[in-house]
Enzyme design. Structure first.
Site, PDB file in Angstrom:
ATOM      1  N   GLY A  27       0.793  -1.208   0.000  1.00  0.00           N
ATOM      2  CA  GLY A  27       0.000   0.000   0.000  1.00  0.00           C
ATOM      3  C   GLY A  27       0.829   1.263   0.000  1.00  0.00           C
ATOM      4  N   GLY A  29       4.285   1.438  -0.989  1.00  0.00           N
ATOM      5  CA  GLY A  29       5.357   1.586  -1.956  1.00  0.00           C
ATOM      6  C   GLY A  29       5.624   0.346  -2.772  1.00  0.00           C
ATOM      7  N   GLN A  30       6.740   0.406  -3.497  1.00  0.00           N
ATOM      8  CA  GLN A  30       7.173  -0.648  -4.407  1.00  0.00           C
ATOM      9  C   GLN A  30       8.521  -1.169  -3.943  1.00  0.00           C
ATOM     10  OE1 GLN A  30       5.665  -1.805  -7.436  1.00  0.00           O
ATOM     11  NE2 GLN A  30       7.288  -3.333  -7.303  1.00  0.00           N
ATOM     12  N   VAL A  31       8.764  -2.463  -4.128  1.00  0.00           N
ATOM     13  CA  VAL A  31      10.058  -3.062  -3.794  1.00  0.00           C
ATOM     14  C   VAL A  31      10.712  -3.534  -5.088  1.00  0.00           C
ATOM     15  CG1 VAL A  31      11.286  -4.793  -2.446  1.00  0.00           C
ATOM     16  CG2 VAL A  31       9.184  -3.783  -1.554  1.00  0.00           C
ATOM     17  N   ASP A 138       4.639  -6.028  13.641  1.00  0.00           N
ATOM     18  CA  ASP A 138       3.908  -6.409  12.423  1.00  0.00           C
ATOM     19  C   ASP A 138       4.433  -7.734  11.885  1.00  0.00           C
ATOM     20  OD1 ASP A 138       1.941  -6.081  10.494  1.00  0.00           O
ATOM     21  OD2 ASP A 138       3.262  -5.008   9.113  1.00  0.00           O
TER      22      ASP A 138
END
Length: 444
Positions: A27, A29-31, A138
């Site tokens: 949700g 960002g991008q990896v 988390d």
């Protein structure tokens, strides 16, 4: 870990890291799969431009500071970051393997002994994090990667200092994943204690052993209600009997009733030892199990030409590892300048064929004359070429050589055609060196 090509709008580099492909997205960002100037692979997380604001930058900066303070063999290492860049980014160690959620979804639950091994490994890793004054907050199957050297924990984006009640969220706002969230965390209790990570680890081990979570419902709000309801017990259906006492304690409603992480490690050891196995053996079996299934899945989805793309994953597939029939000294020898083209010259018919060489019965081709390398002349043996016989002084690392006085070896029967040939650069280079070594050793 599966990698897809970059999109046209993706950056080509961030800091000193060149971006090679996409690993995944969330949700925020991008990896990306990245590579440092020295060739070190990295997982590079980037905040999406649409969510870059002062709060997201502050939370991202907190994650960076957290990663700078923790370390351990089961924590993906921090490699670099820039929270002030136009596109804030964070680079960590690249773990080449699926996450636990994908593994269970693809291959099914883990056996009880391997689940206990996973619990001991992760409980020990979390205990080290807690010793450094931090909580993960988390922990979930998607944040545990099953790499070739064992599991590693990632994503400390919600990590918090255990003694601090300061939060970047609103007073009654709860951030996290409800399916693995402890009741007190879901209820917004602050400050949190180490027990929240014990509960999350228990929920994750339950998923690893059964394929389901303690509380499941149609919406996150319903899950929150089930988690915080003291009259709703966690669903332990399908749990192997030897794991029930452990998971019952870890998933207790009250934080004070849960075992410490040290006690979790001891209970996991007891489960393993009750099966006549040592903890070190169980750890190795877990890594071998997950690495084998991940490699098998990778072979199934990799096309023959996939490794010619500039965005291939790192490292190269295990099937590209050269064999050991020829010693390292043989592979390092130069190719004679007057030798025929290795890509067209076949291995002599009386020599064993390496596993990655094409079957001559599949692709007929003219047989060129092999050029004898410089050196003393070899006496030509009259009569037919005898079969191979091992030299007693041979250490097993070299090919067998023909022995005089024996009848000729039977011709190799043609085998059924297959389509498992490898086309990587390393495979071609290895084949070329093998053929050059065979030519140099040939007694004719």
């Amino acid at each position: 870990m599966q990698t897809t090509p970059l999109n046209p709008e993706d950056p080509l580099a961030l800091g000193d890291f060149e971006l090679l492909g996409r690993i995944g997205q969330g949700g925020m960002g991008q990896v990306f799969l990245g590579e440092s100037l020295g060739g070190e692979p990295a997982a590079v997380k980037v905040i999406k431009p649409s969510v870059v604001d002062s709060e997201s930058r502050q939370r991202f900066a907190q994650e960076i500071e957290v990663l700078k303070t923790i370390w351990g063999p089961r924590i993906a290492a921090f490699l670099g970051a820039d929270a002030e860049a136009e596109q804030p980014w964070l680079a960590t160690e690249y773990v080449d393997g699926p996450d636990l959620a994908r593994h269970v979804k693809t291959h099914g639950p883990l056996p009880p002994v391997l689940t206990a091994a996973l619990g001991a490994i992760l409980a020990e890793a979390l205990s080290a994090v807690h010793t450094q004054g931090l909580l993960h907050r988390d922990l979930k199957p998607a944040n545990v990667l099953l790499g070739p050297n064992g599991p590693k924990i990632i994503d400390f984006g919600l990590a918090a200092f255990t003694e601090s009640s300061v939060s970047l969220t609103a007073p009654h706002q709860v951030v996290g994943t409800p399916i693995c969230m402890a009741p007190e965390q879901a209820a917004g209790v602050k400050p949190l204690t180490a027990a929240v990570d014990v509960y999350a680890l228990g929920a994750m081990l339950l998923f690893a052993a059964t394929g389901h979570y303690p509380h499941e419902a149609a919406t996150p709000y319903m899950v929150f209600h089930l988690v915080t309801d003291p009259d709703t017990a966690p669903d332990l259906s399908g749990t192997p009997g030897e794991l029930v006492p452990l998971l019952t304690g870890m998933l207790a409603q009250n934080a004070g009733d849960r075992p410490s992480l040290t006690a979790v490690v001891q209970q996991c050891r007891s489960v393993i030892e009750a099966q006549g196995m040592k903890i070190a053996q169980a750890r190795r079996k877990l890594t071998a199990h997950t690495a084998h299934t991940a490699h098998t899945a990778g072979q199934q989805r990799t096309s023959p030409s996939a490794d010619v793309s500039p965005t291939v994953p790192w490292p190269a597939p295990a099937s590209d590892t050269p064999g050991t029939e020829i010693t390292p000294a043989d592979l390092d020898m130069p190719v004679p300048s007057d030798a025929p083209d290795p890509s067209r010259s076949p291995v002599p018919s009386d020599a064993p064929v390496p596993s990655d060489a094409p079957d001559p019965s599949d692709t007929p081709a003219p047989t060129p004359t092999l050029v004898e390398p410089p050196g003393p002349p070899v006496q030509e043996s009259p009569g037919p070429v005898p079969p191979a016989r091992r030299d007693p002084s041979d250490d097993g690392s070299r090919r067998e050589q023909p022995a005089p006085g024996l009848p000729p070896a039977p011709s190799r029967q043609p085998r059924e055609k297959t389509h498992t040939l490898r086309h990587s650069v390393q495979a071609h280079r290895t084949a070329e060196r093998l053929r050059a070594a065979y030519a140099a050793k040939a007694p004719f």
